[in-house]
Design a protein around this motif. Structure first.
Motif, mmCIF file in Angstrom:
data_model
loop_
_atom_site.group_PDB
_atom_site.id
_atom_site.type_symbol
_atom_site.label_atom_id
_atom_site.label_comp_id
_atom_site.label_asym_id
_atom_site.label_seq_id
_atom_site.Cartn_x
_atom_site.Cartn_y
_atom_site.Cartn_z
ATOM 1 N N ASP A 92 0.815 -1.218 0.000
ATOM 2 C CA ASP A 92 0.000 0.000 0.000
ATOM 3 C C ASP A 92 0.851 1.271 0.000
ATOM 4 O O ASP A 92 0.331 2.360 -0.260
ATOM 5 N N ARG A 111 -8.222 3.692 7.477
ATOM 6 C CA ARG A 111 -8.920 2.439 7.735
ATOM 7 C C ARG A 111 -10.423 2.643 7.556
ATOM 8 O O ARG A 111 -10.961 3.667 7.956
ATOM 9 N N SER A 112 -11.077 1.681 6.957
ATOM 10 C CA SER A 112 -12.518 1.813 6.721
ATOM 11 C C SER A 112 -13.247 0.612 7.296
ATOM 12 O O SER A 112 -12.819 -0.531 7.127
ATOM 13 N N GLU A 115 -14.263 -3.762 10.647
ATOM 14 C CA GLU A 115 -13.317 -4.872 10.549
ATOM 15 C C GLU A 115 -11.871 -4.409 10.565
ATOM 16 O O GLU A 115 -10.957 -5.206 10.816
ATOM 17 N N SER A 116 -11.631 -3.107 10.307
ATOM 18 C CA SER A 116 -10.271 -2.573 10.299
ATOM 19 C C SER A 116 -9.855 -1.994 11.643
ATOM 20 O O SER A 116 -8.780 -1.422 11.770
ATOM 21 N N SER A 190 -6.873 -1.491 3.871
ATOM 22 C CA SER A 190 -7.344 -2.555 4.749
ATOM 23 C C SER A 190 -6.184 -2.962 5.648
ATOM 24 O O SER A 190 -5.023 -2.918 5.230
#
Length: 292
Positions: A92, A111-112, A115-116, A190
């Motif tokens: 990334d 982070r989105s 779950e992150s 992610s």
């Protein structure tokens, strides 16, 4: 692009064993600096195995202190900061660097989704930080606290005196860049589950939660926070005055009305003073950047 990679690490032997070979594979010519923040495990041995530069603290000084040590040691025009626990994907970095080439001085890996995040509590706290900071700067901030970011080294160094030695360096640096008028961008990423033991403490970081809320305001524009509070408190004083006079039938200020109105005025004056101090706080860095 000439860049250095700085990784703060305290007992991150497991994460570094995964992250460092991947970094070497993707960016063989990049300067990689691991700041060993008083580790007691095999962090240094892993770094030596992959031939990266190690800056060691004789004892643990905190994540922010490690970031500052790494920034001072870095030689690249840009610095990539990332965690050493295996959460961030080295691939990334290229996406963040592409964003920098669009003219940004800082690019944050945002982070989105839940779950992150490490937990629901941290997701909730970070969401609140993002909303408050977005309101302060009048621009959407996707992730205020992410430790994965690329910065212009020269501009970042001018704010080192503002950075705390603890975990809130991302918040401080992001708000400082916005306050100085630099361009800040965000790239969605992610994150994986961390490797090794987390250094988060519920009680300590619960207190840090409230401190960061105040820091966000004082780093950017204190008066934007203090003024609404002062108006609200003063209006409560006026409302108390009206209700007291309607119920008693006489025109007089009650002690509570006087106290609330005076308190509202004091809050406003404190905010005005804090605004002036904030302007002085950034004056030296602006002058330094202009002269360079």
């Amino acid at each position: 692009m000439n860049f250095s990679i700085v990784i703060p690490a305290k007992d991150e032997e497991q994460g570094l064993a995964v992250t460092l070979p991947s970094l070497r594979e993707h960016y063989p010519d990049a300067e990689i600096i691991v700041v060993n923040d008083g580790s007691s495990d095999g962090t240094v041995a892993v770094c030596e195995q992959y031939g990266v530069t190690v800056v060691s603290h004789p004892y643990s000084k905190g994540n922010g202190a490690a970031i500052k040590s790494g920034a001072r040691a870095a030689q690249g025009d840009y610095i990539v900061f990332m965690d050493g626990d295996g959460q961030h994907n080295p691939a990334d970095i290229e996406r963040l660097l592409y964003k920098v080439e669009e003219g940004y001085d800082m690019v944050v890996g945002a982070r989105s989704g839940l779950e992150s995040q490490a937990s629901v509590a941290r997701w909730s706290a970070n969401s609140l930080y993002n909303k408050l900071a977005s309101w302060m700067v009048n621009r959407r901030i996707d992730d205020l606290t992410s430790g994965f970011r690329v910065v212009d080294r020269r501009k970042f160094l001018s704010f080192l005196y503002l950075l705390p030695n603890g975990f809130s360096y991302p918040t401080t640096s992001t708000m400082a860049f916005f306050r100085a008028g630099y361009s800040v961008g965000f790239v969605p990423i992610s994150v994986a589950d961390r490797l090794g033991k987390s250094h988060i403490n519920v009680l300590r970081d619960g207190v840090r939660f409230f401190l960061i809320i105040f820091k966000i305001g004082t780093l950017y524009s204190p008066l934007k926070v203090y003024f609404p509070v002062s108006v609200l408190v003063s209006m409560l004083g006026v409302l108390n005055y009206v209700i007291a006079n309607i119920s008693s039938g006489t025109l007089r200020f009650t002690n509570m009305s006087t106290l609330l109105i005076l308190f509202g005025m004091i809050v406003f004056l404190i905010g005005l003073l804090a605004e002036q101090l904030t302007n002085l706080q950034y004056k030296d860095s602006d002058v330094e950047d202009h002269t360079e």
